[in-house]
Design an enzyme around this catalytic site. Structure first.
Site, mmCIF file in Angstrom:
data_model
loop_
_atom_site.group_PDB
_atom_site.id
_atom_site.type_symbol
_atom_site.label_atom_id
_atom_site.label_comp_id
_atom_site.label_asym_id
_atom_site.label_seq_id
_atom_site.Cartn_x
_atom_site.Cartn_y
_atom_site.Cartn_z
ATOM 1 N N SER A 154 122.515 16.749 -16.609
ATOM 2 C CA SER A 154 123.097 17.411 -15.452
ATOM 3 C C SER A 154 123.695 18.766 -15.812
ATOM 4 O O SER A 154 124.126 18.999 -16.938
ATOM 5 C CB SER A 154 124.182 16.506 -14.857
ATOM 6 O OG SER A 154 124.966 17.205 -13.927
ATOM 7 N N ASP A 159 123.268 22.631 -9.831
ATOM 8 C CA ASP A 159 122.678 21.318 -10.022
ATOM 9 C C ASP A 159 121.414 21.525 -10.835
ATOM 10 O O ASP A 159 120.619 22.433 -10.543
ATOM 11 C CB ASP A 159 122.343 20.665 -8.678
ATOM 12 C CG ASP A 159 121.921 19.218 -8.853
ATOM 13 O OD1 ASP A 159 122.740 18.317 -8.580
ATOM 14 O OD2 ASP A 159 120.778 18.973 -9.274
ATOM 15 N N ARG A 218 126.472 19.740 -14.681
ATOM 16 C CA ARG A 218 127.904 19.681 -14.345
ATOM 17 C C ARG A 218 128.749 20.411 -15.388
ATOM 18 O O ARG A 218 128.807 20.043 -16.549
ATOM 19 C CB ARG A 218 128.354 18.223 -14.163
ATOM 20 C CG ARG A 218 128.395 17.378 -15.400
ATOM 21 C CD ARG A 218 128.686 15.926 -15.052
ATOM 22 N NE ARG A 218 127.591 15.337 -14.313
ATOM 23 C CZ ARG A 218 127.203 14.058 -14.445
ATOM 24 N NH1 ARG A 218 127.818 13.259 -15.282
ATOM 25 N NH2 ARG A 218 126.208 13.593 -13.743
ATOM 26 N N ARG A 267 116.447 10.339 -13.899
ATOM 27 C CA ARG A 267 117.199 10.088 -15.137
ATOM 28 C C ARG A 267 117.527 8.604 -15.248
ATOM 29 O O ARG A 267 117.848 7.958 -14.256
ATOM 30 C CB ARG A 267 118.487 10.917 -15.170
ATOM 31 C CG ARG A 267 118.189 12.392 -15.351
ATOM 32 C CD ARG A 267 119.409 13.254 -15.428
ATOM 33 N NE ARG A 267 118.977 14.630 -15.662
ATOM 34 C CZ ARG A 267 119.561 15.702 -15.166
ATOM 35 N NH1 ARG A 267 120.644 15.587 -14.423
ATOM 36 N NH2 ARG A 267 119.089 16.908 -15.429
ATOM 37 N N ASP A 306 126.287 16.019 -0.763
ATOM 38 C CA ASP A 306 125.281 14.966 -0.890
ATOM 39 C C ASP A 306 125.561 13.992 -2.037
ATOM 40 O O ASP A 306 124.954 12.933 -2.108
ATOM 41 C CB ASP A 306 123.892 15.582 -1.094
ATOM 42 C CG ASP A 306 123.793 16.431 -2.365
ATOM 43 O OD1 ASP A 306 124.806 16.594 -3.068
ATOM 44 O OD2 ASP A 306 122.692 16.941 -2.653
ATOM 45 N N HIS A 307 126.486 14.329 -2.931
ATOM 46 C CA HIS A 307 126.700 13.488 -4.115
ATOM 47 C C HIS A 307 127.737 12.393 -3.850
ATOM 48 O O HIS A 307 127.417 11.224 -3.856
ATOM 49 C CB HIS A 307 127.136 14.354 -5.305
ATOM 50 C CG HIS A 307 125.989 14.902 -6.085
ATOM 51 N ND1 HIS A 307 125.009 15.703 -5.518
ATOM 52 C CD2 HIS A 307 125.646 14.775 -7.398
ATOM 53 C CE1 HIS A 307 124.123 16.037 -6.446
ATOM 54 N NE2 HIS A 307 124.483 15.475 -7.588
#
Length: 640
Positions: free
Chosen positions: A534, A119, A536, A379, A64-65
């Site tokens: 995030s 996520d 990540r 964000r 989805d990113h």
């Protein structure tokens, strides 16, 4: 003993540990999710573990990113993710199906279950009563292998909701209001547990908006009870059998209580460049808006976009303003189409984008140079939109729609169009057939790898002594976007650590990488709340690849600190904040880590002989992981 809802779910999943706040607990995980920006590396790590099948009740791989398939890198990664899912027993969600958190809420989240996802907005599922937490990809991989997820037992904040939302106020304004109270670090080490008479007035999509953006508080997670609203949502999704009632015991204790009167809330906005810079929309009256972007995992549900359609019905977007729309899933899109709501938005001049994260992570849809963008996202960090000087304001879908209509922020007192209370449709089409469910036996499935997919290199153990230069000195609230930027070009390199490492801190200091490579190893000096944002793990993994062994900071964000530990980087806290001001970039510090044990402070010595007192709250298990060179080394050592 009377328990709150958080304690109940943790107790039901407790593998080991003491449920006293601040102590370490290991929790059994029922479900995992990944998305493509973090998932490719997570599955490379999963393959390194060497198991034939995931051990969770459910694991889902969402794409989805980075759905912009420019060149071979992204489609190769998506093909790799699909083949890994089929081989190891993971459900696969193809590009365009929707945003992971919206899809998981609709199709898989279950009250009372534990969920971790690679996520930071995984807590969205808390809107349905799931204990859902963001984590690094390596932690998710180990959960798929049946390993418990270890966290510090959180405090639990009681967020008591009273009254009902009125006028143009919405669920987004609830969480913006809370951010204004607690700030982006006010929820660190805590769970936001919602209760009180106002809860019953909020639908599951509204609750999910609130739990989603609870991540911006730095909270471990956020959660609502499972009640008749939950039952109604699950029934609409064809999953009423997944319903079970869940609530805190009457008289359960909490570490803090905050009362919010929903009826007193008015539309709010978060100013650039932090989600806690909250002001009433009325104070922005007259500010020109160049772009409006509606969607993201925070506000892309049917009820969100239904409200937008009501505002724009029969109107036209202001000529100076672009309106972008990203529905959260194909189910949402189909419902809007079935009821003629999509036509109202498109006829008003809205631009329909794919059902994906899109502009939220700078994946297309960037604002003009210095442009003001009103976004329904979670964000607004500097540069995250893809335009370094873009001025991003976070607002509700209703506020965003009025910004598009007027071409500027206007005082809500003058909004003449009424918006009905968010509702669920009478029926919802299932899109479960769009998921690729794995075969019962995936042993013959071939994992397909493109040339950009590079196996993770092993990391060495932590030395007992080190002399490290300060490679960079940064301020407070440094986000993972500062450390490892997003965007189409960089995110396409997520499965190639040597390549993506070239971009560490590039928007903060373009010389950082060359300086780190020249030094061979070093440390990062940070301020308060280092690593917020995030989940990540590349923001830890790439600096580790460049030789970062220690991060000194005034304080750390939860997920990033965990990611540093996972990759063998030692997070230490400056005991005296004044030492932050005294230290400078390029200065060398000597460390003796022979006494690195839980509960014992350390010190470093500068080249001038000054002693710097250091603290940490690392557990014995976390220290063992760091000394091993990271979590994957630690797990492999245990299995030998």
């Amino acid at each position: 003993m009377k328990q709150n809802l958080t304690q109940k779910i943790i107790a039901a999943h407790l593998v080991e540990g003491d449920m006293t706040p601040g102590r370490e607990v290991a929790v059994r995980i029922d479900q995992t999710l990944t998305q493509d920006a973090t998932g490719t590396m997570a599955y490379l790590q999963w393959e390194a573990i060497g198991l034939p099948r995931v051990k969770t009740e459910l694991s889902v791989s969402y794409v989805d990113h980075n759905t912009l398939q420019m060149g071979f890198r992204n489609p190769d990664d998506h093909r790799y993710l699909r083949s890994v899912a089929a081989k190891y027993g993971i459900v696969f969600s193809p590009p365009g199906t929707g945003i992971c958190h919206q899809l998981h809420l609709e199709n898989f989240a279950v009250p009372g279950k534990t969920l971790i996802g690679s996520d930071s907005h995984t807590p969205t599922a808390g809107g349905i009563g799931s204990l859902a937490m963001g984590a690094g990809g390596l932690s998710v991989s180990l959960a798929m292998a049946g390993e418990p997820y270890t966290i510090t037992m959180p405090k639990v904040f009681k967020i008591r909701l009273e009254g009902e939302l009125t006028g143009h106020a919405s669920a987004k304004d609830v969480i913006l209001h809370l951010l204004g109270i607690l700030t982006v670090k006010g929820g660190v080490g805590a769970v936001m547990e919602y209760c009180g008479p106002g809860v019953a007035s909020l639908s599951v999509p509204e609750r999910a908006t609130i739990t989603n953006m609870g991540a911006e508080l730095g909270a471990t997670t956020s959660i609502f009870p499972s009640d008749e609203q939950t039952r109604a949502f699950l029934a609409l999704m064809g999953r009423e059998n997944d319903f079970s009632p869940l609530a805190a015991d009457e008289g359960a204790e909490y570490d803090r209580e905050i009362v919010i009167d929903l009826s007193s809330l008015a539309p709010l906005a978060a100013r650039p460049h932090m989600p806690d810079l909250v002001v009433p929309v009325a104070e922005l009256d007259g500010l020109t808006v160049d772009q409006v972007a509606i969607g993201s995992c925070t506000n892309s549900s049917y009820s969100d976009l239904q409200a937008v359609a009501q505002v724009l019905d029969g109107e036209h977007v202001a000529p100076n303003t672009d309106l972008l729309l990203s529905p959260g899933s194909k189910q949402v899109l189909k419902m809007l189409m079935a009821e003629g709501l999509l036509d109202k938005i498109l006829d008003a001049g809205g631009r329909l984008l794919e059902c994906s994260c899109g502009p939220c992570i700078g994946m297309g849809g960037s604002p003009t140079s210095g442009g003001v963008s009103a976004r329904t996202f979670n964000r607004n960090f500097e540069g995250r939109s893809g335009t370094q000087d873009g001025q991003v304001y976070l607002v509700s879908p209703v506020t965003a729609a009025f910004c598009a209509l007027h071409g500027k922020f206007t005082d809500p007192a003058g909004w003449s169009k009424a918006v009905s209370k968010p509702s669920l449709p009478s029926s919802a089409p299932s899109i479960r057939h769009l998921f690729a469910f794995p075969p019962a036996d995936g042993s013959t499935v071939e994992v397909l790898r493109g040339p950009n997919i590079v196996a993770l290199s092993p990391f060495d153990r932590l030395p007992a002594t080190m002399e490290l230069p300060v490679l960079i000195k940064v301020g407070d609230n440094i986000t993972t976007d500062h450390i490892m930027p997003a965007g189409a070009a960089i995110t396409a390199l997520r499965s190639n650590i040597p390549a993506i490492s070239r971009h560490v801190f590039e928007r903060v200091d373009k010389d950082f990488v060359s300086r780190a490579e020249a030094a061979g190893q070093g440390l990062i000096l940070g301020g308060d709340n280092y690593g917020q944002g995030s989940s990540r793990e590349h923001a830890a993994l790439a600096p580790r690849h460049l030789g970062v062994r220690i991060v000194l900071a005034k304080s750390f964000a939860r997920i990033h600190k965990a990611n540093l530990i996972n990759f063998g980087i030692l997070p230490l806290v400056l005991a005296d904040p004044a030492d932050y001001d005294a230290l400078s970039q390029g200065e060398a510090l000597r460390f003796d880590l022979t006494d690195l044990v839980a509960g014992r402070p350390l010190e470093a010595t500068t080249s001038a002989g000054k002693r710097i007192a250091l603290g940490h709250d690392l557990t014995g298990n976390e220290i063992a992981i760091i000394k091993a060179g990271g979590l994957l080394n630690y797990v492999n050592d245990r299995q030998k």
